[in-house]
Design a protein around this motif. Structure first.
Motif, mmCIF file in Angstrom:
data_model
loop_
_atom_site.group_PDB
_atom_site.id
_atom_site.type_symbol
_atom_site.label_atom_id
_atom_site.label_comp_id
_atom_site.label_asym_id
_atom_site.label_seq_id
_atom_site.Cartn_x
_atom_site.Cartn_y
_atom_site.Cartn_z
ATOM 1 N N VAL A 15 0.860 -1.191 0.000
ATOM 2 C CA VAL A 15 0.000 0.000 0.000
ATOM 3 C C VAL A 15 0.892 1.234 0.000
ATOM 4 O O VAL A 15 1.793 1.358 0.825
ATOM 5 N N SER A 56 -7.071 -1.372 4.454
ATOM 6 C CA SER A 56 -7.040 -2.019 3.140
ATOM 7 C C SER A 56 -7.969 -3.230 3.120
ATOM 8 O O SER A 56 -8.657 -3.476 2.121
ATOM 9 N N LEU A 61 -9.533 2.635 2.804
ATOM 10 C CA LEU A 61 -8.297 3.358 2.538
ATOM 11 C C LEU A 61 -8.617 4.695 1.867
ATOM 12 O O LEU A 61 -9.327 4.740 0.871
ATOM 13 N N VAL A 67 -3.815 0.495 -2.834
ATOM 14 C CA VAL A 67 -3.169 -0.823 -2.822
ATOM 15 C C VAL A 67 -2.461 -0.984 -4.154
ATOM 16 O O VAL A 67 -3.079 -0.885 -5.221
#
Length: 335
Positions: A15, A56, A61, A67
């Motif tokens: 990420v 995530s 997020l 990601v």
């Protein structure tokens, strides 16, 4: 065909946050599995990527985070491929999250009951409002809130910090998810209330058979509630193992440093705490080799050049450190 024992599998997850200053690799290739009815702790200092990894999984997020690699499989399904509608059903119904500060997560202008009922009816259309209210009262009683029939019509500001956190736990569990992610749920509470919340979570986990990912920087909390532990540093998992292995047989220099800097009640006299020297690395410009290398007193030349591999140091106990390779080579030479 044997039923899988794995609820969640995170594989090589990456990420990044794309900022004007450059790419910040907040999580850089972490892998682990979580079984049914298991509690796993994720520990590490602030900024190590613990919460980013959790967001995530649950699809929360925030931009500019993204990601960039790896997979997250929940009961065999790839979560990263879910549509918005699938993710909305997945979130709350199969996985829930308890956040760090309940005051900022509860809506101040709606009663606790309104918010519990809404959480339930969003995911289970079979409930009438009256049935949902009864279920909400039942959940408040389950998490130890007295006089729940009256309390359900009160607003968040009428609850104490510990009671608000109990209400958040009730909201997270009202749809009976298979996985509960707890992001430092006891940090904002005083020590007595922390102990009560931990006892409550242990009790609910046994009653509901819910798996838990418990994110914290408090090692005492980990010892209290977790079965297994993953230790994170600067976006990497540096050590994984059963809670007994991590506390009594730590292998990675960072894990040893964390334990040495934690006060212990069983020490005779007043031992000085040993801090971890140096400062956390700049994730915009991470080192080429081991991320912990610049702060490690046992750092070797190879540590600054190459990332260390995971080495199994015991059954289910993994550590990413070049020292293990050196020790293995030394034992081989002795043999």
């Amino acid at each position: 065909m044997e039923e899988s024992k794995t609820l969640l599998e995170v594989k090589d997850l990456k990420v990044s946050f794309f900022t004007p200053a450059g790419e910040v690799k907040a999580v850089n290739g972490i892998s682990y599995t979580l079984g049914y009815n298991e509690v796993m702790g994720i520990v590490g200092e602030s900024g190590s990527g613990k919460s980013v990894e959790a967001y995530s999984i649950i699809g929360l997020l925030q931009s500019p985070g993204r990601v960039t690699g790896g997979s997250i499989r929940f009961e065999g399904e790839d979560v990263l491929q879910f549509s918005e509608e699938q993710m909305r059903r997945f979130r709350g119904d199969r996985v829930s999250m308890i956040f760090q500060n309940p005051m900022t997560c509860l809506n101040p202008v709606y009663t606790i009951g309104n918010q519990l009922v809404e959480a339930l009816m969003c995911h289970d259309k079979g409930y009438t409002k009256e049935q949902a209210r009864d279920r909400a009262i039942e959940m408040l009683e389950l998490v130890g809130i007295n006089n729940a029939e009256k309390r359900i019509d009160q607003y968040p500001h009428e609850f104490s910090g510990g009671m608000r956190q109990r209400a958040m736990i009730a909201m997270a569990l009202i749809c009976e998810p298979k996985l509960l992610i707890a992001d430092e749920p006891t940090t904002a509470l005083d020590v007595t209330i922390q102990a009560q919340i931990l006892e409550l979570m242990k009790d609910l986990q046994k009653k509901k058979n819910t798996s838990i990912i418990f994110i914290t920087h408090n090692l005492g909390v980990v010892a209290e509630i977790c079965d297994r532990v993953s230790v994170m540093y600067a976006g990497h998992i540096v050590e994984q193992g059963k809670v007994e292995d991590i506390f009594y047989r730590p292998q990675h220099p960072y894990t040893k440093g964390l334990l040495a800097s934690t006060p212990r009640l069983d020490e005779e006299g007043r031992e000085r705490l040993i801090p971890i020297e140096g400062t956390p690395i700049d994730l915009l410009n991470p080192p080429k080799g081991c991320n912990f290398g610049p702060r490690c007193k046992d750092c070797m030349k190879i540590c600054l050049r190459e990332k260390p591999p995971f080495v199994e140091t015991g059954e289910g106990h993994l550590s990413a450190c070049w020292l293990h390779m050196k020790q293995a080579a030394g034992k081989g030479a002795e043999a």
